[in-house]
Write a protein that holds these residues in place. Sequence first.
Motif, mmCIF file in Angstrom:
data_model
loop_
_atom_site.group_PDB
_atom_site.id
_atom_site.type_symbol
_atom_site.label_atom_id
_atom_site.label_comp_id
_atom_site.label_asym_id
_atom_site.label_seq_id
_atom_site.Cartn_x
_atom_site.Cartn_y
_atom_site.Cartn_z
ATOM 1 N N TYR A 1 0.854 -1.197 0.000
ATOM 2 C CA TYR A 1 0.000 0.000 0.000
ATOM 3 C C TYR A 1 0.883 1.238 0.000
ATOM 4 O O TYR A 1 1.765 1.382 0.858
ATOM 5 C CB TYR A 1 -0.909 -0.002 1.238
ATOM 6 C CG TYR A 1 -1.913 1.119 1.257
ATOM 7 C CD1 TYR A 1 -3.018 1.090 0.419
ATOM 8 C CD2 TYR A 1 -1.763 2.203 2.109
ATOM 9 C CE1 TYR A 1 -3.951 2.117 0.431
ATOM 10 C CE2 TYR A 1 -2.692 3.233 2.132
ATOM 11 C CZ TYR A 1 -3.784 3.184 1.296
ATOM 12 O OH TYR A 1 -4.702 4.197 1.304
ATOM 13 N N ALA A 2 0.675 2.108 -0.971
ATOM 14 C CA ALA A 2 1.440 3.359 -1.082
ATOM 15 C C ALA A 2 0.450 4.517 -1.148
ATOM 16 O O ALA A 2 -0.211 4.720 -2.163
ATOM 17 C CB ALA A 2 2.324 3.334 -2.323
ATOM 18 N N ALA A 3 0.346 5.238 -0.049
ATOM 19 C CA ALA A 3 -0.608 6.342 0.029
ATOM 20 C C ALA A 3 0.041 7.653 -0.358
ATOM 21 O O ALA A 3 1.232 7.861 -0.130
ATOM 22 C CB ALA A 3 -1.164 6.447 1.449
ATOM 23 N N GLY A 4 -0.749 8.530 -0.944
ATOM 24 C CA GLY A 4 -0.269 9.860 -1.284
ATOM 25 C C GLY A 4 -1.393 10.696 -1.839
ATOM 26 O O GLY A 4 -2.447 10.185 -2.207
ATOM 27 N N ALA A 5 -1.151 11.990 -1.912
ATOM 28 C CA ALA A 5 -2.137 12.877 -2.534
ATOM 29 C C ALA A 5 -2.142 12.648 -4.041
ATOM 30 O O ALA A 5 -3.180 12.703 -4.686
ATOM 31 C CB ALA A 5 -1.818 14.335 -2.222
ATOM 32 N N TYR A 6 -0.939 12.431 -4.585
ATOM 33 C CA TYR A 6 -0.755 12.287 -6.037
ATOM 34 C C TYR A 6 -1.367 13.468 -6.781
ATOM 35 O O TYR A 6 -1.923 13.333 -7.862
ATOM 36 C CB TYR A 6 -1.296 10.945 -6.539
ATOM 37 C CG TYR A 6 -0.649 9.762 -5.863
ATOM 38 C CD1 TYR A 6 0.693 9.486 -6.066
ATOM 39 C CD2 TYR A 6 -1.364 8.945 -4.993
ATOM 40 C CE1 TYR A 6 1.308 8.412 -5.435
ATOM 41 C CE2 TYR A 6 -0.753 7.869 -4.359
ATOM 42 C CZ TYR A 6 0.581 7.612 -4.581
ATOM 43 O OH TYR A 6 1.188 6.547 -3.956
ATOM 44 N N ASP A 7 -1.252 14.639 -6.150
ATOM 45 C CA ASP A 7 -1.718 15.878 -6.762
ATOM 46 C C ASP A 7 -0.587 16.393 -7.648
ATOM 47 O O ASP A 7 0.579 16.295 -7.275
ATOM 48 C CB ASP A 7 -2.056 16.893 -5.669
ATOM 49 C CG ASP A 7 -2.836 18.091 -6.179
ATOM 50 O OD1 ASP A 7 -3.562 17.952 -7.179
ATOM 51 O OD2 ASP A 7 -2.743 19.156 -5.551
ATOM 52 N N LEU A 8 -0.903 16.941 -8.797
ATOM 53 C CA LEU A 8 0.116 17.411 -9.735
ATOM 54 C C LEU A 8 1.150 16.304 -9.944
ATOM 55 O O LEU A 8 2.326 16.461 -9.661
ATOM 56 C CB LEU A 8 0.776 18.689 -9.219
ATOM 57 C CG LEU A 8 -0.175 19.853 -8.952
ATOM 58 C CD1 LEU A 8 0.564 21.013 -8.299
ATOM 59 C CD2 LEU A 8 -0.869 20.298 -10.225
ATOM 60 N N PHE A 9 0.694 15.173 -10.420
ATOM 61 C CA PHE A 9 1.498 13.947 -10.533
ATOM 62 C C PHE A 9 2.855 14.245 -11.180
ATOM 63 O O PHE A 9 2.930 14.867 -12.221
ATOM 64 C CB PHE A 9 0.745 12.890 -11.353
ATOM 65 C CG PHE A 9 1.312 11.515 -11.184
ATOM 66 C CD1 PHE A 9 0.841 10.688 -10.183
ATOM 67 C CD2 PHE A 9 2.320 11.061 -12.007
ATOM 68 C CE1 PHE A 9 1.367 9.421 -9.999
ATOM 69 C CE2 PHE A 9 2.853 9.795 -11.835
ATOM 70 C CZ PHE A 9 2.380 8.980 -10.828
ATOM 71 N N HIS A 10 3.919 13.798 -10.522
ATOM 72 C CA HIS A 10 5.280 14.091 -10.986
ATOM 73 C C HIS A 10 6.191 12.882 -10.801
ATOM 74 O O HIS A 10 5.758 11.836 -10.303
ATOM 75 C CB HIS A 10 5.835 15.331 -10.273
ATOM 76 C CG HIS A 10 5.813 15.242 -8.778
ATOM 77 N ND1 HIS A 10 6.689 14.455 -8.064
ATOM 78 C CD2 HIS A 10 5.009 15.836 -7.858
ATOM 79 C CE1 HIS A 10 6.443 14.577 -6.782
ATOM 80 N NE2 HIS A 10 5.420 15.406 -6.627
#
Length: 151
Positions: free
Chosen positions: A9-18
Amino acid sequence: MTNSPRVGYAAGAYDLFHIGHLNLLRHAKSQCDFLIAGVVADEMLELTKRISPMVPLAERLEIVEHIDYVDRAYAETVPDKMDVWRELHFDVFFKGDDWRGTEKGLKLEREFAEVGVEVVYFPYTMSTSSTVLRRAVAALDGVRLSSTGGE
């Protein structure tokens, strides 16, 4: 006897994916058989990080679920990672090493150790971050607003 697949499991916002997001997911997939990417919901980002994502949750989920390393994208709508674990029952939790040794990271390690979940840290990608990208967009918006008379 067949071993059950190792679920990560890898959590993140992943906002503005980079590239930092891609690196995390790539490294995570190399250490598990089935990777779930937890995409933190807008309300949770506002509650825990005091930020509003620039990209709405539905779009971030769509982007993340189409990354080859990801087997499942999951909308993370609760603040407690143990609640997420109770639903998904993953074996290993992946996080950027900016959490290593922090109060939050140590608490997470203790809680996950009690249920047999391994916490694996990956190097934080220093060359870029969503925070840097967010500042750049804000600066561009300021330039755009001043050059258009605020319209």
